[in-house]
Motif scaffolding. Structure first.
Motif, short mmCIF file in Angstrom:
data_model
loop_
_atom_site.label_atom_id
_atom_site.label_comp_id
_atom_site.label_asym_id
_atom_site.label_seq_id
_atom_site.Cartn_x
_atom_site.Cartn_y
_atom_site.Cartn_z
N ASP A 79 33.85 -13.29 5.51
CA ASP A 79 34.49 -12.97 6.79
C ASP A 79 35.38 -11.74 6.73
OD1 ASP A 79 33.25 -15.25 7.67
OD2 ASP A 79 35.05 -16.51 7.62
N ASP A 111 40.71 -0.25 10.79
CA ASP A 111 39.83 -1.29 10.26
C ASP A 111 38.59 -1.53 11.11
OD1 ASP A 111 40.77 -2.65 12.47
OD2 ASP A 111 41.92 -4.13 11.34
N GLY A 112 38.43 -0.78 12.22
CA GLY A 112 37.25 -0.95 13.04
C GLY A 112 37.30 -2.17 13.93
N ARG A 113 38.42 -2.91 13.93
CA ARG A 113 38.57 -4.12 14.75
C ARG A 113 39.75 -3.98 15.71
NH1 ARG A 113 37.79 -5.70 9.57
NH2 ARG A 113 40.00 -6.21 9.30
N GLY A 114 40.10 -2.75 16.02
CA GLY A 114 41.18 -2.53 16.97
C GLY A 114 42.55 -2.49 16.37
#
Length: 438
Positions: A311, A329-332
């Motif tokens: 995950d 991190d590419g997740r906002g």
């Protein structure tokens, strides 16, 4: 910086990674902040958030966990907060959050709101108790040797009966003369309508950001306590000393200030409504009181290596990259970290400066940080660099400031720790107007 750096919400900076290599070089850490859609905020907000996290971490280490509670009850003016905790910013944050929770409930139960009307219409009997406490929900963490990753650290809200049961007391709440069926109905009614919204606010609303921030430091401190039981750590000597003098709150605030505001709220009410409920010639008067914040116990769920790899496969590399440059991190969200003070100081003339060196730590060279603002691909390299520059500069300033805090803390540690990390300056005196101690 007078100009706000677009793209990072510095006000929501949170401690999410901590490591103590055990070699006396200090602590390594990384903060996470969400990317902002409205241009970000002032770097000063990030520095305030970082300072709050740092001070809270050391308070949670220095005091015993039994002291980590606050209580606003009009009948208990002498039991507001532990005396030592009440002299710190962490104590202020907990106490203010307790009062804020009561005001949030007041808005949710207002009888002229749709939700409040449903609440009052569904109450049975002549007594309704919804005293509430903010408590830790299980925190999800992953430990890799001497490294901690805080993956999730939600807060929970418990009603009086739940809280008393958890503490080993009687489940009887503030309506002991009311039959259990009516009491259970009212509690379930309140949980469904109000408690879910209250819990959502505490875990997401901007006004509770300070509470969430110091709680993350509490989780990190609890892990650090456990780590220190099995190995020599940089700040192991601070644990349970009870000494919070270095992290005392600066200013005129006192716990009684918040208590007095609570009493005013309790006696005068958050709202004044003239509605009356009359049945069979009887007018019903409903009164309510509230509870507190209790962080004395921290439930933890340890995430296995297999699940962590599945995950959060990129998290270790993102954190490692944040030690030298802002790491999206590419997740906002974006990560801002720093190595230990000795690592930050770097080699002097090609060699380790060693304990006792007075050299000032140097920031690692920036290596082309990713653009957290997600700029258009059509931008030229020069335009992209100009747009991201304020973010990189602000992040670098934040990292340098934190490295100074780390260096000062180690320099002022107890005698057997003083040689572990190079001092930031001769004398390394504690000046709260200039430096702090993480």
């Amino acid at each position: 910086m007078p100009q706000a750096p677009g793209g990072i919400d510095f006000s929501s900076l949170e401690l999410r990674h901590l490591s103590d290599p055990g070699d006396g070089s200090g602590l390594q850490y990384a903060f996470q902040a969400p990317l902002s859609v409205d241009g970000g905020g002032s770097p000063a907000a990030g520095l305030d958030a970082a300072e709050s996290s740092s001070d809270a971490f050391f308070v949670w280490l220095s005091l015993e966990p039994s002291a980590f509670w606050v209580n606003l009850n009009p009948g208990e003016p002498d039991r507001i907060v532990d005396e030592r905790l009440g002299r710190t910013d962490a104590g202020r944050v907990l106490l203010e959050a307790d009062l804020l929770m009561k005001k949030t409930i007041g808005k949710l139960i207002h009888p002229h709101s749709e939700r409040g009307r449903k609440l009052w219409d569904g109450i049975r009997g002549d007594c309704m108790s919804y005293r509430t406490w903010i408590l830790p929900a299980p925190a999800s963490i992953h430990q890799d040797g001497d490294e901690l990753y805080i993956l999730d650290a939600p807060l929970d809200v418990r009603m009086e009966s739940q809280y008393l049961e958890q503490r080993g007391g009687s489940a009887t709440g503030s309506c002991p003369k009311q039959d259990k069926a009516t009491e259970d109905h009212n509690e379930q009614h309140f949980r469904g309508l109000i408690l879910t919204e209250l819990k959502k606010a505490i875990n997401t609303a901007p006004e509770y950001a300070e509470l969430r921030r110091v709680y993350l430091s509490r989780v990190a401190a609890e892990w650090y306590r456990d780590l220190s039981r099995g190995k020599d750590t940089t700040y192991g000597d601070l644990i349970d000393t009870g000494d919070v003098d270095d992290w005392r709150l600066i200013g005129d605030w006192k716990p009684t200030d918040t208590f007095d505001r609570f009493v005013e709220s309790y006696t005068e009410g958050e709202f004044k409504v003239t509605d009356r409920t009359t049945e069979g010639g009887t007018t019903y008067v409903r009164s309510y009181v509230y509870g507190g914040v209790d962080l004395s116990r921290i439930p933890v769920t340890k995430v296995s290596g297999e699940r962590f790899a599945a995950d959060f496969a990129n998290l270790p590399s993102e954190v490692d990259r944040s030690l030298s440059e802002p790491s999206a991190d590419g997740r906002g969200a974006i990560w801002l970290g720093a190595p230990t003070p000795r690592q930050a100081a770097g080699p002097a003339s090609g060699s380790d400066p060693g304990p006792g060196s007075d050299s000032e730590p140097q920031a690692p060279a920036q290596r082309g940080a990713a653009d957290p603002g997600a700029q258009e691909e059509s931008l030229t390299a020069g335009e992209s660099a100009l747009r991201v520059l304020p973010v990189v500069v602000a992040a670098a300033a934040l990292l340098l400031w934190w490295r100074r805090r780390l260096l000062n803390a180690a320099a002022m540690a107890r005698p057997r720790r003083r040689a572990a990390v190079p001092a930031a300056r001769d004398g390394a005196r504690r000046d709260r107007g200039q430096d702090d101690f993480f």
